[in-house]
Design a protein around this motif. Structure first.
Motif, mmCIF file in Angstrom:
data_model
loop_
_atom_site.group_PDB
_atom_site.id
_atom_site.type_symbol
_atom_site.label_atom_id
_atom_site.label_comp_id
_atom_site.label_asym_id
_atom_site.label_seq_id
_atom_site.Cartn_x
_atom_site.Cartn_y
_atom_site.Cartn_z
ATOM 1 N N GLU A 223 -32.466 -25.404 8.812
ATOM 2 C CA GLU A 223 -33.764 -24.749 8.945
ATOM 3 C C GLU A 223 -33.713 -23.337 8.366
ATOM 4 O O GLU A 223 -34.651 -22.886 7.699
ATOM 5 C CB GLU A 223 -34.173 -24.701 10.415
ATOM 6 C CG GLU A 223 -35.541 -24.078 10.655
ATOM 7 C CD GLU A 223 -36.651 -24.834 9.955
ATOM 8 O OE1 GLU A 223 -37.622 -24.169 9.529
ATOM 9 O OE2 GLU A 223 -36.560 -26.070 9.822
ATOM 10 N N ARG A 226 -33.726 -23.694 4.654
ATOM 11 C CA ARG A 226 -35.071 -24.093 4.222
ATOM 12 C C ARG A 226 -36.013 -22.887 4.189
ATOM 13 O O ARG A 226 -36.808 -22.718 3.267
ATOM 14 C CB ARG A 226 -35.602 -25.173 5.162
ATOM 15 C CG ARG A 226 -36.897 -25.814 4.722
ATOM 16 C CD ARG A 226 -37.326 -26.901 5.700
ATOM 17 N NE ARG A 226 -36.304 -27.922 5.843
ATOM 18 C CZ ARG A 226 -35.629 -28.158 6.967
ATOM 19 N NH1 ARG A 226 -35.858 -27.422 8.051
ATOM 20 N NH2 ARG A 226 -34.720 -29.116 7.014
ATOM 21 N N THR A 227 -35.901 -22.024 5.184
ATOM 22 C CA THR A 227 -36.753 -20.839 5.244
ATOM 23 C C THR A 227 -36.479 -19.904 4.073
ATOM 24 O O THR A 227 -37.398 -19.347 3.468
ATOM 25 C CB THR A 227 -36.521 -20.095 6.571
ATOM 26 O OG1 THR A 227 -36.825 -20.971 7.661
ATOM 27 C CG2 THR A 227 -37.394 -18.860 6.670
ATOM 28 N N ALA A 230 -37.345 -22.230 0.554
ATOM 29 C CA ALA A 230 -38.627 -22.904 0.332
ATOM 30 C C ALA A 230 -39.521 -22.157 -0.647
ATOM 31 O O ALA A 230 -40.143 -22.791 -1.520
ATOM 32 C CB ALA A 230 -39.344 -23.119 1.658
ATOM 33 N N THR A 249 -29.044 -32.069 2.890
ATOM 34 C CA THR A 249 -30.293 -31.627 2.288
ATOM 35 C C THR A 249 -31.186 -30.901 3.283
ATOM 36 O O THR A 249 -31.447 -31.397 4.383
ATOM 37 C CB THR A 249 -31.052 -32.836 1.711
ATOM 38 O OG1 THR A 249 -30.209 -33.507 0.765
ATOM 39 C CG2 THR A 249 -32.332 -32.403 1.027
ATOM 40 N N ALA A 250 -31.685 -29.722 2.862
ATOM 41 C CA ALA A 250 -32.651 -28.970 3.652
ATOM 42 C C ALA A 250 -34.072 -29.215 3.169
ATOM 43 O O ALA A 250 -35.007 -29.239 3.969
ATOM 44 C CB ALA A 250 -32.330 -27.477 3.590
ATOM 45 N N ALA A 251 -34.262 -29.377 1.854
ATOM 46 C CA ALA A 251 -35.599 -29.604 1.306
ATOM 47 C C ALA A 251 -35.466 -30.143 -0.113
ATOM 48 O O ALA A 251 -34.451 -29.912 -0.787
ATOM 49 C CB ALA A 251 -36.428 -28.323 1.312
ATOM 50 N N TYR A 257 -36.708 -37.815 -0.890
ATOM 51 C CA TYR A 257 -35.738 -37.149 -0.014
ATOM 52 C C TYR A 257 -34.449 -37.942 0.045
ATOM 53 O O TYR A 257 -34.457 -39.171 0.168
ATOM 54 C CB TYR A 257 -36.321 -36.995 1.394
ATOM 55 C CG TYR A 257 -35.338 -36.462 2.405
ATOM 56 C CD1 TYR A 257 -35.075 -35.106 2.499
ATOM 57 C CD2 TYR A 257 -34.654 -37.330 3.259
ATOM 58 C CE1 TYR A 257 -34.158 -34.606 3.417
ATOM 59 C CE2 TYR A 257 -33.736 -36.842 4.176
ATOM 60 C CZ TYR A 257 -33.497 -35.478 4.255
ATOM 61 O OH TYR A 257 -32.590 -35.004 5.161
#
Length: 439
Positions: A223, A226-227, A230, A249-251, A257
């Motif tokens: 997370e 991702r922050t 992104a 994988t985060a994103a 996916y």
């Protein structure tokens, strides 16, 4: 006889009974009470490994520097607070227990608990840096759970080595919640009189709490990645992923996916070839990587399948990311040769017929093709299996047609070894495009 119940009521009597069982087994005699299956199986493994039942040989202690390095690299360092809180309470001190945490190789990395019990453990070599694998010190609460991958309590003479028979040990494995990989074992040990049947369930519960904490830390790190990434990902066109240092994988953007992107053992920024995506631009981010798949439309990709030597089979790929090579197993060499011959594609049933003369053996073919795709990635398509259309595929043949994968019994290979068929393709030992094409 319920040995756990007897031990809880009369530990000394249970220890005497188990000692008789152990002595009978070591003497090759039939014991009047059979050991528990998990213990009997462990004894059999230990006997095969040559451990001395009178004195465990053990390995030399790790140096302080090596212990420190292993501690820094072990994911278990993140869950030590969970283990301490769950196992080193005041109840544990009163019961005169110690907690031991070992890595996946059975090396003791942390050891804490009652001082008097720690001193007794020193006498047995149960100390930081020691090797407590089954193959080193026999059946025990660290090595045995690591082998069977489940919680195990080892009481008194269930320990294989005689000097350990005054102890009771309860150990549980701790696995990586992401992929099930063994990270290590947590063990609670103490003198015989501290034995309690509920200890094993207690240790197992705390081990599961540690695994839950690891899962929570993993999700939190993804997370966070991702922050950070992104906004960068939102500005990109084409296929791209945010992955952590282990490839989780985060994103993603511009592609389906995937749970994990296989990464090489040593990854550095720049243009790199990744099997799942082909040529990629790799950029570091805090806690991970930004991986952008290159648009190779129109880019030349050349594949050379070298079968000119009977003892060595290689595949070399040259593309935008530069050349790379891989030595092939005999089975993978067969499959790639067949796909070079059938550039329009071949179904799993067709490849099974080519390899085994039995079109029903598609499960084996699909399993092998899945392994091939791990390193060929986007260069290999499916439904049917085929090379990417814009790839130039070459095959280097041996001088003698009979030397083409000589140990292969595949019916299709037998046909390709005939002189007439070989002469229809490339000259032996030379490079050419699709030398064994039959379409």
């Amino acid at each position: 006889m319920n040995m756990a119940r007897l031990a809880a009521v009369d530990a000394a009597q249970a220890a005497r009974v188990l000692n008789e069982v152990r002595e009978a087994r070591l003497a090759g005699k039939r014991a009047r009470i059979a050991p528990r299956p998990v213990i009997e199986q462990s004894w059999a493994r230990v006997l095969r490994s040559g451990v001395d039942p009178e004195q465990a040989r053990g390995a030399r202690l790790l140096s302080a520097e090596e212990v420190g390095r292993r501690r820094r690299e072990s994911p278990l360092r993140h869950v030590l607070p969970v283990l301490r809180e769950g196992l080193l309470s005041s109840v544990a001190d009163v019961a005169r227990h110690i907690m031991v945490v070992a890595d996946a190789e059975g090396r003791v990395l942390w050891r804490e608990g009652a001082p008097a019990v720690l001193r007794k453990a020193d006498v047995l070599g149960f100390e930081v840096g020691a090797d407590w694998r089954e193959g080193a010190v026999g059946t025990n609460g660290v090595g045995t759970p690591a082998v069977v991958r489940r919680p195990v309590q080892v009481f008194a003479a269930e320990h294989f080595v005689r000097s350990h028979a005054s102890w009771t040990c309860s150990g549980a494995p701790i696995t990586d919640p992401r992929d099930g990989r063994l990270l290590g074992v947590v063990d609670v040990s103490g003198p015989l009189e501290t034995m309690h049947p509920a200890t094993l369930a207690w240790v197992d519960s705390v081990a599961k709490l540690a695994e839950a904490r690891l899962r929570e830390l993993h999700l939190t790190s993804l997370e966070r990645l991702r922050t950070v990434g992104a906004p960068v990902l939102a500005r990109l066109e084409g296929r791209a992923l945010l992955v952590d240092r282990d490839g989780w994988t985060a994103a993603v953007t511009g592609m389906p996916y995937v749970r994990r992107l296989p990464l090489p053992n040593s990854l550095s920024p720049g243009r790199r070839w990744l099997a799942a995506l082909g040529s990629c631009a790799v950029e570091p981010l805090a806690g991970g990587w930004l991986v952008r798949a290159a648009d190779e439309t129109g880019a030349a990709v050349r594949m050379t399948l070298d079968l000119s030597r009977a003892d060595r089979r290689t595949l070399t790929v040259s593309g935008a990311a530069g050349p790379w090579s891989r030595e092939l197993s005999a089975r993978h060499a067969e499959l790639l040769l067949l796909l070079a011959e059938h550039r329009a594609g071949r179904s799993a049933a067709g490849l099974a017929e080519d390899l085994f003369g039995d079109a029903s053996r598609t499960v084996t073919v699909r399993a092998e093709m899945s392994r091939v795709r791990r390193y060929l990635g986007a260069l290999l398509l499916d439904r049917p299996y085929r090379f990417r259309e814009d790839a130039d595929v070459e095959v280097l043949l041996p001088e003698e047609p009979s030397e083409l994968l000589p140990h292969s019994t595949a019916p299709a290979l037998a046909r390709l070894r005939t002189p007439a068929r070989a002469s229809a393709g490339a000259s032996p030992g030379t490079e050419c495009e699709h030398p064994v094409r039959t379409e």
